[in-house]
Write an enzyme that holds these catalytic residues in place. Structure first.
Site: not given
Ligand code: BDR
Ligand code: CA
Length: 315
Positions: A196, A241-243, A245
């Site tokens: 991420t 935008v970790h989530d 991905l």
């Protein structure tokens, strides 16, 4: 196109959670059947409300939202993340309330019901602390055994932490829950900071979906504060935008390069609490091994996200 795969998102919106919800709604490969909320970035009452409002923004108030755990399994989460996501969780943006009622079932019951009744295997994307999933694994094992694929955003194999030197936020928030989930036999992909952090959505990309229409513009507005945080914390000129991905991997399996590893969560009370200890010495054949995401084509993932978010204003 093949039948869309049933999808559940377990989430604590959260700005990147909101983008992940929008990405799922925009993606024909999946059929978003349920959203379950969990404590995490802000209190669960707020994450529940935010999830409902984001779905309404996307024209999908019909997707049931069930409220989940308000606290971690054993120790309370030391602090929330309002300094990252804004006090309300969505970067200071106030969305109109959803006209749809809250699902009356507790999140874990709604999730178990769906798993037990779905004919097709269900993908579950867990993008907050893993408290609800741990309650499912321990309290509803027959339902957990029916999960087709669990994609979690959490942990880190080689990048250290983002909330402490050792720990990533979602695992740090409830390490005992993460350990219960990551040591289970549920087929799990771990999308951690290794993939991420290098995947940065640049300001020019945000401008592209902002220009597509009101939904894109609202998503861009939520990101304003997140851009500031990323700049000061990670030195990046754009957002991680970790989530989103993790959702990309849930929507398009194989987006990320994964290797099966043994993973243990540090549940001690010392400086390492919440660290994911990923054994990278070898590939594991254990039933409890986790598919750890280790490689990513960041440019392709960012383009996928931008293009999908643009679609929300073109329907
Ligand atoms: C995770 O922490 C949260 O703040 C984000 O929403 C994401 O799920 C990243 O470490
Ligand atoms: Ca999250």
């Amino acid at each position: 196109m093949p039948e869309p795969r049933p999808l559940v998102i377990d989430t604590d919106p959260g700005i990147d959670d909101a983008l992940a919800l929008l990405l799922a709604v925009a993606s024909p490969e999946v059929d978003l059947r349920l959203v379950t909320s969990v404590h995490g970035n802000v209190e669960v009452g707020q994450t529940t409300e935010n999830a409902r409002r984001v779905l309404h923004l996307a024209g999908r108030a019909d997707v049931p939202v069930a409220a989940g755990a308000r606290e971690s399994l054993v120790y309370p989460q030391p602090e929330r993340a309002g300094h990252v996501h804004g006090a309300g969780g969505l970067g200071g943006v106030e969305l109109p309330p959803s006209p749809a009622p809250l699902d009356p079932r507790p999140a874990v019951v709604a999730l178990a019901d769906l798993l037990m009744t779905s004919v097709a295997p269900v993908t579950v994307a867990a993008i907050g602390p893993m408290t609800n999933l741990a309650l499912l694994v321990t309290g509803f094992p027959e339902a957990a055994a029916r999960i087709g694929r669990l994609v979690v955003m959490g942990g880190s194999a080689a990048r250290g932490g983002n909330v402490t030197a050792a720990a990533e936020f979602n695992v740090w928030a409830d390490p005992e829950a993460a350990q219960a989930v990551l040591s289970s036999t549920v087929p799990t992909v771990m999308v951690g900071l290794d993939v991420t952090l290098p995947t940065v959505l640049p300001a020019a990309g945000i401008a592209r979906f902002a220009a597509a229409g009101p939904v894109g513009a609202t998503a861009a507005a939520m990101l304003g504060q997140y851009v500031q945080h990323a700049r000061s914390s990670y030195g990046t000129d754009g957002v991680v935008v970790h989530d989103a991905l993790a959702l990309t991997e849930a929507i398009a399996p194989g987006t990320l390069g994964t290797v099966r590893r043994d993973v243990v969560v540090d549940t001690t009370l010392g400086a390492g609490r919440g660290q994911t200890l990923v054994d990278r010495r070898s590939v594991s054949a254990a039933a409890t091994a986790v598919d750890v995401a280790e490689t990513v084509d960041s440019a392709a993932a960012v383009e996928f996200l931008i293009e999908r978010l643009q679609r929300l204003d073109r329907r």
